[in-house]
Write a protein that holds these residues in place. Structure first.
Motif, PDB file in Angstrom:
ATOM      1  N   GLY A  85       0.815  -1.217   0.000  1.00 10.35           N
ATOM      2  CA  GLY A  85       0.000   0.000   0.000  1.00 10.35           C
ATOM      3  C   GLY A  85       0.843   1.259   0.000  1.00 10.35           C
ATOM      4  O   GLY A  85       0.556   2.225  -0.717  1.00 10.35           O
ATOM      5  N   VAL A  86       1.923   1.262   0.798  1.00  8.51           N
ATOM      6  CA  VAL A  86       2.814   2.423   0.830  1.00  8.51           C
ATOM      7  C   VAL A  86       3.494   2.618  -0.525  1.00  8.51           C
ATOM      8  O   VAL A  86       3.607   3.747  -1.021  1.00  8.51           O
ATOM      9  N   LEU A  87       3.934   1.517  -1.151  1.00  8.06           N
ATOM     10  CA  LEU A  87       4.573   1.641  -2.466  1.00  8.06           C
ATOM     11  C   LEU A  87       3.599   2.169  -3.518  1.00  8.06           C
ATOM     12  O   LEU A  87       3.985   2.943  -4.394  1.00  8.06           O
ATOM     13  N   VAL A  95       7.915   9.066  -6.336  1.00  8.27           N
ATOM     14  CA  VAL A  95       9.108   8.897  -5.522  1.00  8.27           C
ATOM     15  C   VAL A  95       9.837   7.622  -5.937  1.00  8.27           C
ATOM     16  O   VAL A  95      11.014   7.650  -6.284  1.00  8.27           O
ATOM     17  N   VAL A  96       9.141   6.519  -5.882  1.00  7.67           N
ATOM     18  CA  VAL A  96       9.711   5.230  -6.320  1.00  7.67           C
ATOM     19  C   VAL A  96       8.711   4.558  -7.246  1.00  7.67           C
ATOM     20  O   VAL A  96       8.080   3.576  -6.894  1.00  7.67           O
ATOM     21  N   GLY A 100       6.532   0.668  -7.130  1.00  5.28           N
ATOM     22  CA  GLY A 100       5.077   0.662  -7.187  1.00  5.28           C
ATOM     23  C   GLY A 100       4.572  -0.107  -8.391  1.00  5.28           C
ATOM     24  O   GLY A 100       3.518  -0.726  -8.352  1.00  5.28           O
ATOM     25  N   GLY A 101       5.368  -0.085  -9.475  1.00  7.14           N
ATOM     26  CA  GLY A 101       5.005  -0.848 -10.664  1.00  7.14           C
ATOM     27  C   GLY A 101       4.996  -2.345 -10.406  1.00  7.14           C
ATOM     28  O   GLY A 101       4.195  -3.085 -10.984  1.00  7.14           O
ATOM     29  N   LEU A 102       5.890  -2.814  -9.525  1.00  7.76           N
ATOM     30  CA  LEU A 102       5.883  -4.232  -9.159  1.00  7.76           C
ATOM     31  C   LEU A 102       4.583  -4.617  -8.458  1.00  7.76           C
ATOM     32  O   LEU A 102       4.022  -5.685  -8.700  1.00  7.76           O
ATOM     33  N   ALA A 105       1.895  -4.713 -11.073  1.00  7.80           N
ATOM     34  CA  ALA A 105       2.021  -5.942 -11.873  1.00  7.80           C
ATOM     35  C   ALA A 105       1.483  -7.145 -11.108  1.00  7.80           C
ATOM     36  O   ALA A 105       0.798  -8.001 -11.679  1.00  7.80           O
ATOM     37  N   LEU A 106       1.771  -7.220  -9.819  1.00  2.00           N
ATOM     38  CA  LEU A 106       1.252  -8.316  -8.998  1.00  2.00           C
ATOM     39  C   LEU A 106      -0.271  -8.272  -8.942  1.00  2.00           C
ATOM     40  O   LEU A 106      -0.946  -9.298  -9.095  1.00  2.00           O
ATOM     41  N   MET A 107      -0.821  -7.075  -8.766  1.00  2.00           N
ATOM     42  CA  MET A 107      -2.282  -6.948  -8.708  1.00  2.00           C
ATOM     43  C   MET A 107      -2.920  -7.331 -10.040  1.00  2.00           C
ATOM     44  O   MET A 107      -3.953  -8.020 -10.063  1.00  2.00           O
ATOM     45  N   LEU A 108      -2.321  -6.907 -11.147  1.00  3.54           N
ATOM     46  CA  LEU A 108      -2.871  -7.254 -12.460  1.00  3.54           C
ATOM     47  C   LEU A 108      -2.769  -8.748 -12.725  1.00  3.54           C
ATOM     48  O   LEU A 108      -3.689  -9.357 -13.279  1.00  3.54           O
TER      49      LEU A 108
END
Length: 172
Positions: A85-87, A95-96, A100-102, A105-108
């Motif tokens: 959630g923080v990412l 910021v990063v 957050g893209g990882l 990708a995991l959620m998708l």
């Protein structure tokens, strides 16, 4: 009285949405914004009441658990979820964004797996089993005439669909 007011509001919003057929206008935009806002609010409240709050309560009560392994697993799962959630929040402020893209990708990936699994178990398997019914009326365990007609439609629909995919549809 409440039903009458609700019906009038539903009629007005339906007409507001249908007014888009004439042209894009403020009435359509009001209805669209209302529907989007109410749906978003409903999803947030539903997620809070059914997922987030019960998880927080179970995490708070985990110290009272008799099984220490359950307590450790629950805390680790909460920490991983909190980190994700923080990412995701940090992705919105750039910021990063790669980390957050990882998470995205995991959620998708999980969402696609759940959708495919649901399509297979909820649609494909029932449709396949519907084609394996007896078409002989009066046979032991066979259908009555309404079932025979429905079964023949299902059978022919399956054959036509297979033929279209096998031999190509119109215009090919």
């Amino acid at each position: 009285m409440a039903d009458l007011v609700g019906g009038i509001i539903a009629l007005a919003l339906t007409l507001f949405l249908l007014s888009y057929l004439v042209a894009d206008n403020p009435f359509y935009r009001i209805a669209a914004h209302l529907f989007i806002g109410l749906t978003s609010g409903y999803v947030v409240v539903l997620a809070w009441q059914t997922v987030i709050w019960p998880s927080l309560v179970s995490l708070a009560l985990v110290g009272r658990s008799a099984d220490p392994l359950t307590a450790v697993v629950t805390v680790i799962a909460a920490l991983i979820g909190g980190l994700g959630g923080v990412l995701l929040l940090l992705k919105t402020v750039h910021v990063v964004p790669k980390l957050g893209g990882l998470v995205v990708a995991l959620m998708l990936g999980v969402g696609a797996a759940v959708a495919v699994g649901g399509a297979i178990t909820g649609t494909l398997i029932p449709q396949t089993t519907a084609t394996f019914i007896s078409l002989a009326p009066g046979a032991p365990g066979g259908p009555v005439w309404g079932g025979v007609v429905g079964g023949r439609f299902t059978n022919k629909g399956t054959q036509v669909t297979r033929g279209v995919f096998w031999f190509g549809g119109p215009g090919e």
